[in-house]
Write a protein that holds these residues in place. Structure first.
Motif, PDB file in Angstrom:
ATOM      1  N   SER A  68       0.866  -1.061  -0.046  1.00 23.97           N
ATOM      2  CA  SER A  68       0.006  -0.010  -0.058  1.00 23.97           C
ATOM      3  C   SER A  68       0.949   1.185   0.141  1.00 23.97           C
ATOM      4  O   SER A  68       0.578   2.362   0.681  1.00 23.97           O
ATOM      5  CB  SER A  68      -0.939   0.057   1.118  1.00 23.97           C
ATOM      6  N   THR A 100      -8.551   2.652  -8.122  1.00 21.78           N
ATOM      7  CA  THR A 100      -7.824   1.834  -7.289  1.00 21.78           C
ATOM      8  C   THR A 100      -6.922   2.410  -6.157  1.00 21.78           C
ATOM      9  O   THR A 100      -7.017   2.311  -5.063  1.00 21.78           O
ATOM     10  CB  THR A 100      -7.052   0.749  -7.907  1.00 21.78           C
ATOM     11  N   THR A 104      -7.713   2.936  -2.256  1.00 23.82           N
ATOM     12  CA  THR A 104      -6.689   2.327  -1.382  1.00 23.82           C
ATOM     13  C   THR A 104      -6.608   3.461  -0.226  1.00 23.82           C
ATOM     14  O   THR A 104      -6.246   3.202   0.790  1.00 23.82           O
ATOM     15  CB  THR A 104      -5.317   2.180  -2.058  1.00 23.82           C
TER      16      THR A 104
END
Length: 153
Positions: A68, A100, A104
């Motif tokens: 991440s 995305t 996140t």
């Protein structure tokens, strides 16, 4: 080319994708001459054991989807590995879809909000903001989500 060095470097490259800089560093550690390093690197590239774009794709996917990390941190780490800026940008645009990336950030904010439940809302925002910056996300992406999420409370 010395076959023992070549065998070791093949194993090194086969284990995981490597950048040219990583291979050069390893060969230097093994006291391989500069001229021989260039020959080995050219050979590895011809045999497709060494491919900067493949390495970059693998690195970007791993750091974004598993660790991440944000674009800033990924970009910085790839520059340290002497990956050309054009390759970095092209790969990141292909491998990290904007929706995305945004998702996140939202997921990380939600996770951190629950960790900092006991803090005041302002202190929560500050801690989450610093955390996301440290992970390599840009403030231009963090702030709108952080403020929108706080407005929902």
């Amino acid at each position: 080319m010395e076959s023992e060095i070549l065998k070791k470097i093949y194993q090194y490259c086969a284990y995981q994708d490597r950048s040219t800089a990583e291979v050069r560093k390893k060969l230097t550690e093994w006291d391989v001459s500069r001229e021989e390093q260039e020959n080995i690197i050219a050979h590895l590239e011809a045999e497709r054991f060494l491919d900067e774009e493949r390495f970059t794709r693998s690195f970007v996917r791993g750091k974004f989807f598993h660790k991440s990390w944000g674009r800033t941190k990924i970009r910085h780490e790839l520059r340290l590995r002497t990956i050309p800026a054009a390759v970095i940008e092209r790969v990141m645009n292909q491998e990290i879809p904007p929706e995305t990336y945004q998702q996140t950030i939202e997921t990380l904010i939600t996770r951190k909000r629950s960790e900092y439940r006991s803090d005041s809302p302002e202190k929560q925002k500050e801690k989450i903001f610093r955390f996301l910056l440290q992970k390599g996300f840009e403030s231009a992406y963090i702030l709108p989500v952080l403020h929108a999420d706080a407005d929902d409370d």
